[in-house]
Design a protein around this motif. Structure first.
Motif, PDB file in Angstrom:
ATOM      1  N   TYR A 199       0.843  -1.197   0.000  1.00 32.14           N
ATOM      2  CA  TYR A 199       0.000   0.000   0.000  1.00 32.14           C
ATOM      3  C   TYR A 199       0.877   1.245   0.000  1.00 32.14           C
ATOM      4  O   TYR A 199       1.972   1.246   0.555  1.00 32.14           O
ATOM      5  CB  TYR A 199      -0.915   0.014   1.216  1.00 32.14           C
ATOM      6  CG  TYR A 199      -2.161  -0.830   1.058  1.00 32.14           C
ATOM      7  CD1 TYR A 199      -3.387  -0.244   0.817  1.00 32.14           C
ATOM      8  CD2 TYR A 199      -2.091  -2.210   1.148  1.00 32.14           C
ATOM      9  CE1 TYR A 199      -4.525  -1.014   0.667  1.00 32.14           C
ATOM     10  CE2 TYR A 199      -3.219  -2.989   1.009  1.00 32.14           C
ATOM     11  CZ  TYR A 199      -4.436  -2.385   0.762  1.00 32.14           C
ATOM     12  OH  TYR A 199      -5.546  -3.152   0.616  1.00 32.14           O
ATOM     13  N   ARG A 203     -10.130   5.868   1.383  1.00 30.03           N
ATOM     14  CA  ARG A 203     -10.084   6.655   2.608  1.00 30.03           C
ATOM     15  C   ARG A 203     -10.148   5.676   3.778  1.00 30.03           C
ATOM     16  O   ARG A 203     -10.949   4.746   3.774  1.00 30.03           O
ATOM     17  CB  ARG A 203     -11.275   7.613   2.646  1.00 30.03           C
ATOM     18  CG  ARG A 203     -11.331   8.481   3.858  1.00 30.03           C
ATOM     19  CD  ARG A 203     -12.489   9.464   3.781  1.00 30.03           C
ATOM     20  NE  ARG A 203     -13.785   8.833   3.897  1.00 30.03           N
ATOM     21  CZ  ARG A 203     -14.412   8.584   5.044  1.00 30.03           C
ATOM     22  NH1 ARG A 203     -13.832   8.900   6.174  1.00 30.03           N
ATOM     23  NH2 ARG A 203     -15.585   8.013   5.060  1.00 30.03           N
ATOM     24  N   SER A 248      -4.310  -0.789  -8.033  1.00 32.49           N
ATOM     25  CA  SER A 248      -5.545  -0.034  -8.208  1.00 32.49           C
ATOM     26  C   SER A 248      -5.213   1.400  -8.591  1.00 32.49           C
ATOM     27  O   SER A 248      -4.187   1.942  -8.192  1.00 32.49           O
ATOM     28  CB  SER A 248      -6.355  -0.044  -6.911  1.00 32.49           C
ATOM     29  OG  SER A 248      -7.477   0.797  -7.033  1.00 32.49           O
ATOM     30  N   ARG A 249      -6.096   2.010  -9.371  1.00 37.87           N
ATOM     31  CA  ARG A 249      -5.894   3.408  -9.751  1.00 37.87           C
ATOM     32  C   ARG A 249      -6.630   4.341  -8.806  1.00 37.87           C
ATOM     33  O   ARG A 249      -6.391   5.536  -8.815  1.00 37.87           O
ATOM     34  CB  ARG A 249      -6.378   3.616 -11.179  1.00 37.87           C
ATOM     35  CG  ARG A 249      -5.599   2.757 -12.164  1.00 37.87           C
ATOM     36  CD  ARG A 249      -5.990   3.084 -13.537  1.00 37.87           C
ATOM     37  NE  ARG A 249      -5.409   4.389 -13.838  1.00 37.87           N
ATOM     38  CZ  ARG A 249      -5.216   4.844 -15.047  1.00 37.87           C
ATOM     39  NH1 ARG A 249      -5.552   4.131 -16.072  1.00 37.87           N
ATOM     40  NH2 ARG A 249      -4.694   6.028 -15.238  1.00 37.87           N
ATOM     41  N   GLU A 250      -7.529   3.798  -8.002  1.00 39.09           N
ATOM     42  CA  GLU A 250      -8.346   4.592  -7.097  1.00 39.09           C
ATOM     43  C   GLU A 250      -7.751   4.582  -5.689  1.00 39.09           C
ATOM     44  O   GLU A 250      -7.285   3.547  -5.214  1.00 39.09           O
ATOM     45  CB  GLU A 250      -9.775   4.039  -7.041  1.00 39.09           C
ATOM     46  CG  GLU A 250     -10.503   4.079  -8.361  1.00 39.09           C
ATOM     47  CD  GLU A 250     -10.811   5.490  -8.825  1.00 39.09           C
ATOM     48  OE1 GLU A 250     -11.130   6.339  -7.958  1.00 39.09           O
ATOM     49  OE2 GLU A 250     -10.697   5.748 -10.028  1.00 39.09           O
ATOM     50  N   ALA A 251      -7.803   5.714  -5.029  1.00 36.41           N
ATOM     51  CA  ALA A 251      -7.348   5.810  -3.643  1.00 36.41           C
ATOM     52  C   ALA A 251      -8.522   5.507  -2.720  1.00 36.41           C
ATOM     53  O   ALA A 251      -9.680   5.702  -3.092  1.00 36.41           O
ATOM     54  CB  ALA A 251      -6.801   7.199  -3.364  1.00 36.41           C
ATOM     55  N   LYS A 289      -3.391   4.215  -1.319  1.00 33.88           N
ATOM     56  CA  LYS A 289      -3.552   3.665  -2.663  1.00 33.88           C
ATOM     57  C   LYS A 289      -3.223   2.179  -2.590  1.00 33.88           C
ATOM     58  O   LYS A 289      -2.088   1.797  -2.310  1.00 33.88           O
ATOM     59  CB  LYS A 289      -2.622   4.360  -3.647  1.00 33.88           C
ATOM     60  CG  LYS A 289      -2.833   3.888  -5.059  1.00 33.88           C
ATOM     61  CD  LYS A 289      -1.976   4.666  -6.013  1.00 33.88           C
ATOM     62  CE  LYS A 289      -2.177   4.073  -7.387  1.00 33.88           C
ATOM     63  NZ  LYS A 289      -0.970   3.989  -8.123  1.00 33.88           N
ATOM     64  N   ILE A 299      -5.393   8.724   3.437  1.00 34.16           N
ATOM     65  CA  ILE A 299      -5.655   8.386   2.046  1.00 34.16           C
ATOM     66  C   ILE A 299      -4.591   7.383   1.619  1.00 34.16           C
ATOM     67  O   ILE A 299      -3.393   7.659   1.702  1.00 34.16           O
ATOM     68  CB  ILE A 299      -5.604   9.631   1.138  1.00 34.16           C
ATOM     69  CG1 ILE A 299      -6.517  10.736   1.672  1.00 34.16           C
ATOM     70  CG2 ILE A 299      -5.941   9.261  -0.289  1.00 34.16           C
ATOM     71  CD1 ILE A 299      -7.971  10.390   1.680  1.00 34.16           C
ATOM     72  N   LEU A 352      -0.711   8.161   0.790  1.00 32.56           N
ATOM     73  CA  LEU A 352      -0.734   9.399   0.008  1.00 32.56           C
ATOM     74  C   LEU A 352      -0.889  10.638   0.874  1.00 32.56           C
ATOM     75  O   LEU A 352      -0.340  11.685   0.562  1.00 32.56           O
ATOM     76  CB  LEU A 352      -1.871   9.352  -1.023  1.00 32.56           C
ATOM     77  CG  LEU A 352      -1.804   8.221  -2.039  1.00 32.56           C
ATOM     78  CD1 LEU A 352      -3.029   8.247  -2.928  1.00 32.56           C
ATOM     79  CD2 LEU A 352      -0.544   8.332  -2.862  1.00 32.56           C
TER      80      LEU A 352
END
Length: 168
Positions: free
Chosen positions: A101, A127, A122-125, A118, A116, A104
Motif C-alpha cells: 500500500y 479513505r 488499483s488506480r483509485e485511492a 492507494k 488516504i 498518500l
C-alpha cells in the motif's frame, strides 16, 4: 594670545586630560614593543597528569556534594534523574500485504483522523479511518507521518515513501 591666557589653558581640565591620554598611550606603546619573556619550565611528568578514572567509579561531584546529588538544584522536582524504562518491543510484521500500500496523505485535526491510501494494482485511492480493517489489519492510529496497524500481537507502521516537512 596673552601669557595669562596660555597659563589658564595649561592649568585647565582639558590640559590634564590630554596629559593623561598621552601618558597612557606612551605606556601602552612601551608594553607592546617590549618582548615578553616567559619562564622556562621542564617537561611535565606522567605522574603529575590526572590519572583516568575507572568507568565504574562514582562521579566526583556526587562524592563531594551528596546533598546536591540527592536533590539536584535545576530539577523541578528536586529528584535525581532516572532514565525512562524502555518498553518491550512489539513484534513487527515483516511480511504483510500492507507493504504494497502507498500512503498518500493524512489529516489529523482534533478528534478527526483520516488517511488516504492507494492499494496495490488499483488506480483509485481509498479513505481509511481508525478502527477500519484493511488487508486483514486493523488501523489503530493515524499520526501526521504514519499509520499504525495491528493484527493480533503483531504491529505494523506504514510511513510516507519519502520524508516530509516537520510537523508542529
Amino acid at each position: 594670545m596673552t601669557p595669562r591666557r596660555m597659563a589658564m589653558l595649561a592649568a585647565g581640565p582639558l590640559a590634564w586630560r590630554s596629559l593623561a591620554v598621552i601618558a597612557g598611550a606612551t605606556a601602552a606603546a612601551a608594553l607592546l614593543t617590549t618582548p615578553l619573556r616567559l619562564p622556562l619550565s621542564g617537561p611535565i611528568s606522567a605522574a603529575s597528569s590526572a590519572a583516568p578514572r575507572p568507568a565504574d567509579a562514582p562521579p566526583r561531584q556526587a562524592v563531594l556534594y551528596p546533598a546536591i546529588a540527592a536533590h539536584p538544584l535545576f530539577s523541578p522536582t528536586r529528584e535525581p534523574y532516572v532514565p525512562p524504562k524502555v518498553p518491550a518491543p512489539a513484534t513487527v510484521a515483516e511480511q504483510s500485504a500492507l507493504h504494497e500500500y502507498l500512503l498518500l496523505g493524512t489529516v489529523v485535526e482534533g478528534v478527526t483522523s483520516v488517511a488516504i491510501l492507494k492499494p496495490p494494482g488499483s488506480r483509485e485511492a481509498i479513505r481509511a479511518v481508525p478502527g477500519q480493517t484493511i488487508a486483514g489489519w486493523k488501523l489503530r492510529r493515524i499520526t501526521p507521518d504514519a499509520l499504525q496497524f495491528e493484527n493480533g500481537a503483531a504491529r505494523f507502521a506504514l510511513h510516507f515513501p519519502s520524508p516530509r516537512w516537520p510537523h508542529q
